[in-house]
Motif scaffolding. Structure first.
Motif, PDB file in Angstrom:
ATOM      1  N   SER A 103       0.195  -1.595   0.521  1.00 16.37           N
ATOM      2  CA  SER A 103      -0.156  -0.132  -0.221  1.00 16.37           C
ATOM      3  C   SER A 103       1.289   1.582  -0.139  1.00 16.37           C
ATOM      4  O   SER A 103       0.478   2.514  -0.037  1.00 16.37           O
ATOM      5  CB  SER A 103      -0.946  -0.303   1.158  1.00 16.37           C
ATOM      6  N   ALA A 194     -20.499  -1.989   2.449  1.00 15.09           N
ATOM      7  CA  ALA A 194     -20.151  -1.098   1.298  1.00 15.09           C
ATOM      8  C   ALA A 194     -21.374  -0.365   0.896  1.00 15.09           C
ATOM      9  O   ALA A 194     -21.166   0.679   1.033  1.00 15.09           O
ATOM     10  CB  ALA A 194     -20.225  -1.950   0.056  1.00 15.09           C
ATOM     11  N   LYS A 199     -21.117   3.284  -0.650  1.00 16.97           N
ATOM     12  CA  LYS A 199     -20.078   2.948  -1.634  1.00 16.97           C
ATOM     13  C   LYS A 199     -20.281   3.721  -2.947  1.00 16.97           C
ATOM     14  O   LYS A 199     -21.424   3.435  -3.637  1.00 16.97           O
ATOM     15  CB  LYS A 199     -19.649   1.942  -1.437  1.00 16.97           C
ATOM     16  N   ASP A 200     -19.664   4.142  -3.606  1.00 18.80           N
ATOM     17  CA  ASP A 200     -19.566   4.908  -5.075  1.00 18.80           C
ATOM     18  C   ASP A 200     -20.912   6.032  -4.955  1.00 18.80           C
ATOM     19  O   ASP A 200     -21.198   5.910  -6.202  1.00 18.80           O
ATOM     20  CB  ASP A 200     -20.470   3.491  -6.321  1.00 18.80           C
ATOM     21  N   TYR A 227     -10.674   2.580   4.115  1.00 18.21           N
ATOM     22  CA  TYR A 227     -10.345   2.508   2.503  1.00 18.21           C
ATOM     23  C   TYR A 227      -9.185   1.093   2.321  1.00 18.21           C
ATOM     24  O   TYR A 227      -9.748   0.931   0.485  1.00 18.21           O
ATOM     25  CB  TYR A 227      -9.004   3.852   2.575  1.00 18.21           C
ATOM     26  N   GLN A 229      -9.972  -1.386   2.802  1.00 13.63           N
ATOM     27  CA  GLN A 229     -10.632  -2.686   2.644  1.00 13.63           C
ATOM     28  C   GLN A 229     -11.525  -1.914   1.471  1.00 13.63           C
ATOM     29  O   GLN A 229     -12.673  -2.996   1.352  1.00 13.63           O
ATOM     30  CB  GLN A 229     -11.708  -2.794   3.784  1.00 13.63           C
ATOM     31  N   HIS A 230     -11.240  -1.444   1.379  1.00  5.48           N
ATOM     32  CA  HIS A 230     -11.612  -0.824  -0.527  1.00  5.48           C
ATOM     33  C   HIS A 230     -13.497  -0.650   0.350  1.00  5.48           C
ATOM     34  O   HIS A 230     -14.594  -0.614  -0.279  1.00  5.48           O
ATOM     35  CB  HIS A 230     -12.235  -1.770  -1.421  1.00  5.48           C
ATOM     36  N   SER A 233     -14.085   5.161  -1.226  1.00  4.04           N
ATOM     37  CA  SER A 233     -13.212   6.069  -2.180  1.00  4.04           C
ATOM     38  C   SER A 233     -11.631   6.617  -1.590  1.00  4.04           C
ATOM     39  O   SER A 233     -11.782   6.960  -0.239  1.00  4.04           O
ATOM     40  CB  SER A 233     -13.856   6.832  -3.384  1.00  4.04           C
ATOM     41  N   PHE A 234     -10.714   6.356  -2.917  1.00  6.90           N
ATOM     42  CA  PHE A 234      -9.977   6.927  -1.983  1.00  6.90           C
ATOM     43  C   PHE A 234     -10.663   9.351  -2.029  1.00  6.90           C
ATOM     44  O   PHE A 234     -10.170   9.568  -1.127  1.00  6.90           O
ATOM     45  CB  PHE A 234      -9.355   7.396  -3.279  1.00  6.90           C
TER      46      PHE A 234
END
Length: 284
Positions: A103, A194, A199-200, A227, A229-230, A233-234
């Motif tokens: 990472s 998520a 998420k998204d 982050y 662990q997804h 988002s960034f």
């Protein structure tokens, strides 16, 4: 299943210990031998305040956010410089990323984006407020020492003991967060978790920035692990870590008795973090 979750979390966190200890040892060495010089540098800059503040603020831990809050309370640095330090501060995020194998390539983009946001926000605020100045009284040093007592930044026990204490504190936070995330993933499911975290969604930076407002390194630990662990988002990580000034906000409220100003700092910090977080989310 619970045994496996806890065991996996312990093993993951133990792998980070050497990296965390080495990083904290370096930071304690810098703080022990060069902190006064850096503090004088920050207090002497004028037009370069937001730029210098952003560069110093990106150094891991919240030491410079504490210094910036103290200097602002004493009328030494501008509001823009204070915000640039707060936004650039990532607390423990960089150290945690260093401990995650593979990472490290995220660190430079993370710091680079936060420095750009910090500089833009700092100069924008200073420009709009015409180099905001006031004649507030100087901060009381004993308040700073009382707040920082737990983190060891004002103790004279050398560098090994503070570095070891910081390492074990972050290890504890990491273990708790990792166990909680692993349990959530196992029992709730990745997709449902998520969705709960938006998420998204372009709105995810809003709540991420709220988490970052928590005046404790646990906030940066949680955001970084989410982050990795997804789960966020960034852009949301940037928003959350941009409000994560560590103990800086606590020091500001302790040393600056102008409550309306303190409220304005919080609002501006949150607004800039969300604004750039949403912008990055849209562009990404």
């Amino acid at each position: 299943m619970l045994y496996e979750i806890v065991l996996d979390a312990i093993l993951d966190c133990v792998r980070m210990l050497p990296f965390l200890f080495a990083a904290f040892l370096i930071l304690e060495t810098i703080e022990h031998y060069a902190q006064e010089k850096m503090e004088r540098m920050l207090s002497k800059v004028q037009y370069g305040g937001p730029l210098v503040g952003a560069l110093l603020g990106c150094i891991p831990q919240c030491g410079f956010s504490i210094i910036a809050a103290s200097l602002y309370s004493g009328g030494v640095v501008t509001l823009g410089t204070l915000l640039s330090v707060f936004i650039a501060t990532s607390d423990e995020a960089v150290l945690i990323l260093l401990g995650h194998p593979g990472s490290q390539n995220v660190i430079l983009p993370l710091l680079g984006v936060k420095i750009v946001i910090a500089v833009l926000a700092g100069y924008c605020v200073d420009f709009l407020s015409r180099r905001y100045k006031r004649s507030g009284h100087m901060m009381e040093q004993h308040n700073i020492e009382e707040i920082c007592m737990d983190c060891g930044c004002h103790e004279s026990h050398g560098i090994l003991r503070p570095a070891l204490r910081h390492t074990m504190q972050i290890f504890g936070f990491l273990l708790i967060v990792t166990v909680a995330l692993n349990m959530a993933i196992a029992f709730v499911g990745v997709d449902r978790l998520a969705a709960f975290l938006w998420k998204d969604s372009v709105f995810q930076p809003f709540w991420a920035a709220l988490i970052g407002m928590i005046p404790n390194c646990a906030a940066s630990v949680l955001l970084t692990e989410l982050y990795m662990q997804h789960m966020i988002s960034f852009a949301s990580a940037i928003a959350g870590l941009s409000t994560g000034a560590g103990l800086g906000l606590l020091v500001l409220f302790q040393t600056n008795h102008h409550r309306r100003e303190n409220g304005m700092v919080v609002v501006l910090l949150y607004a800039f973090a969300v604004l750039f977080g949403v912008l990055l989310e849209v562009l990404g």
